[in-house]
Design an enzyme around this catalytic site. Sequence first.
Site, PDB file in Angstrom:
ATOM      1  N   HIS A 168      -7.718  -4.709   9.923  1.00  0.00           N
ATOM      2  CA  HIS A 168      -7.258  -4.538   8.605  1.00  0.00           C
ATOM      3  C   HIS A 168      -5.766  -5.306   8.028  1.00  0.00           C
ATOM      4  O   HIS A 168      -5.136  -5.578   9.252  1.00  0.00           O
ATOM      5  CB  HIS A 168      -7.051  -2.796   8.389  1.00  0.00           C
ATOM      6  CG  HIS A 168      -5.930  -2.520   8.716  1.00  0.00           C
ATOM      7  ND1 HIS A 168      -5.769  -0.879   9.197  1.00  0.00           N
ATOM      8  CD2 HIS A 168      -4.732  -2.548   8.988  1.00  0.00           C
ATOM      9  CE1 HIS A 168      -4.849  -0.430   9.479  1.00  0.00           C
ATOM     10  NE2 HIS A 168      -4.126  -1.712   9.356  1.00  0.00           N
ATOM     11  N   ASN A 223      -7.776  -3.022  14.120  1.00  0.00           N
ATOM     12  CA  ASN A 223      -9.131  -3.121  13.751  1.00  0.00           C
ATOM     13  C   ASN A 223      -9.489  -4.189  12.949  1.00  0.00           C
ATOM     14  O   ASN A 223     -10.387  -4.245  12.274  1.00  0.00           O
ATOM     15  CB  ASN A 223      -9.638  -1.764  13.440  1.00  0.00           C
ATOM     16  CG  ASN A 223      -8.877  -1.276  11.728  1.00  0.00           C
ATOM     17  OD1 ASN A 223      -7.863  -2.047  11.463  1.00  0.00           O
ATOM     18  ND2 ASN A 223      -9.198  -0.180  11.286  1.00  0.00           N
ATOM     19  N   GLU A 239      -9.819  -1.469   5.349  1.00  0.00           N
ATOM     20  CA  GLU A 239     -10.256  -1.253   6.567  1.00  0.00           C
ATOM     21  C   GLU A 239     -11.729  -2.234   6.744  1.00  0.00           C
ATOM     22  O   GLU A 239     -12.036  -2.888   5.660  1.00  0.00           O
ATOM     23  CB  GLU A 239     -10.815   0.247   6.430  1.00  0.00           C
ATOM     24  CG  GLU A 239      -9.438   1.130   6.474  1.00  0.00           C
ATOM     25  CD  GLU A 239      -8.617   1.129   7.737  1.00  0.00           C
ATOM     26  OE1 GLU A 239      -8.637   0.265   8.820  1.00  0.00           O
ATOM     27  OE2 GLU A 239      -8.155   2.233   7.937  1.00  0.00           O
ATOM     28  N   ASP A 253       0.839  -1.432  -0.063  1.00  0.00           N
ATOM     29  CA  ASP A 253       0.115   0.060   0.192  1.00  0.00           C
ATOM     30  C   ASP A 253       1.025   1.491  -0.092  1.00  0.00           C
ATOM     31  O   ASP A 253       2.054   1.151  -0.064  1.00  0.00           O
ATOM     32  CB  ASP A 253      -0.926   0.048   1.284  1.00  0.00           C
ATOM     33  CG  ASP A 253      -0.354  -0.637   2.548  1.00  0.00           C
ATOM     34  OD1 ASP A 253       0.939  -0.503   2.773  1.00  0.00           O
ATOM     35  OD2 ASP A 253      -1.170  -1.084   3.418  1.00  0.00           O
TER      36      ASP A 253
HETATM   37  C1  F6R Z   1       1.277  -1.745   6.329  1.00  0.00           C
HETATM   38  C2  F6R Z   1      -0.009  -2.233   6.188  1.00  0.00           C
HETATM   39  C3  F6R Z   1      -0.775  -2.438   7.564  1.00  0.00           C
HETATM   40  C4  F6R Z   1       0.156  -2.788   8.717  1.00  0.00           C
HETATM   41  C5  F6R Z   1      -0.603  -2.662   9.929  1.00  0.00           C
HETATM   42  C6  F6R Z   1       0.214  -2.837  11.414  1.00  0.00           C
HETATM   43  O1  F6R Z   1       1.939  -1.730   4.683  1.00  0.00           O
HETATM   44  O2  F6R Z   1      -0.420  -2.537   5.273  1.00  0.00           O
HETATM   45  O3  F6R Z   1      -1.935  -3.219   7.271  1.00  0.00           O
HETATM   46  O4  F6R Z   1       0.775  -3.912   8.543  1.00  0.00           O
HETATM   47  O5  F6R Z   1      -1.349  -1.562  10.075  1.00  0.00           O
HETATM   48  O6  F6R Z   1       0.957  -1.951  11.560  1.00  0.00           O
HETATM   49  P1  F6R Z   1       2.264  -1.943  12.395  1.00  0.00           P
HETATM   50  O7  F6R Z   1       3.019  -3.081  11.804  1.00  0.00           O
HETATM   51  O8  F6R Z   1       2.842  -0.839  12.448  1.00  0.00           O
HETATM   52  O9  F6R Z   1       1.668  -2.432  13.687  1.00  0.00           O
END
Ligand code: F6R
EC number: 3.5.99.6
Length: 257
Positions: free
Chosen positions: A139, A137, A144, A68
């Site tokens: 995702h 959440n 989301e 992303d």
């Molecule tokens: C990042 C992504 C998100 C993260 C998620 C967890 O490319 O796609 O889904 O993997 O938000 O973030 P962290 O690892 O910072 O807790």
Amino acid sequence: MSEVFVVSGPAEAGEYVAEILARAITTNPETVLGLATGSTPLPIYAALAEKVRTEGIDVSRVSGFALDEYVGIDPAHDQSYHHVIDAEVTQTLGLNPERVHVPSGNPETLESAGTAYEDAIRAAGGVDWQILGIGANGHIGFNEPGSPLDSLTRRVPLTEQTREDNARFFETIDEVPRHAITQGVGTILRAGHLFLLAFGAHKADAVARAINGPISPEIPASAIQSHPHVTVLLDAAAAAGLAPADYTVVEGVVSAV
Ligand code: F6R
């Protein structure tokens, strides 16, 4: 879903995944990696870089596809995923920058950027090994709650919770973009093997719902239950919402590969 391991912490999880990836790259020098950003995957990249260095693994033909990117952020901004992937993955591992792809968050070309990204993944032969974190959440990528489980790469709004969670990377929350472009849940499910990693008590609820809850767009990570090759790696805090029968505690993880 294949296996859920509880390990002692991020370093062990990173070592475990890096060992599998190092062997995969040695066997297939054209391995295609699916790359997550955020804090969770950093130990994987660090451990894999160490193996590449010490074992002299040829990574010149490895490709990478990021999950992303924020919309409307300058790719040179230090929190753009173009920049983060370049610093944490491309340079750390010594990959060929031409083989490392991040979706374009340019607002003017978003309509075509999703299709272009799907085409690029397909042209590379698909992602072999997809690294995933999980949002508090539920995702995955920036899919989301409410994201269709067959969704493809597209522009999405970020929830306030995700913006608050990611505000730690920016000076103020106002700087956190409100939209992103993300691989869809359907895109992610096409990868050959998924690694989902989570550490910390704040991930426990999302992890429990992803692994044991109904497969539902409300918890996009629950879609991993429908994939035949998944390895989930957790620390004890992130596994707190699971029953002991749901996972295997692994010590000395690398010897278990
Ligand atoms: C990042 C992504 C998100 C993260 C998620 C967890 O490319 O796609 O889904 O993997 O938000 O973030 P962290 O690892 O910072 O807790």
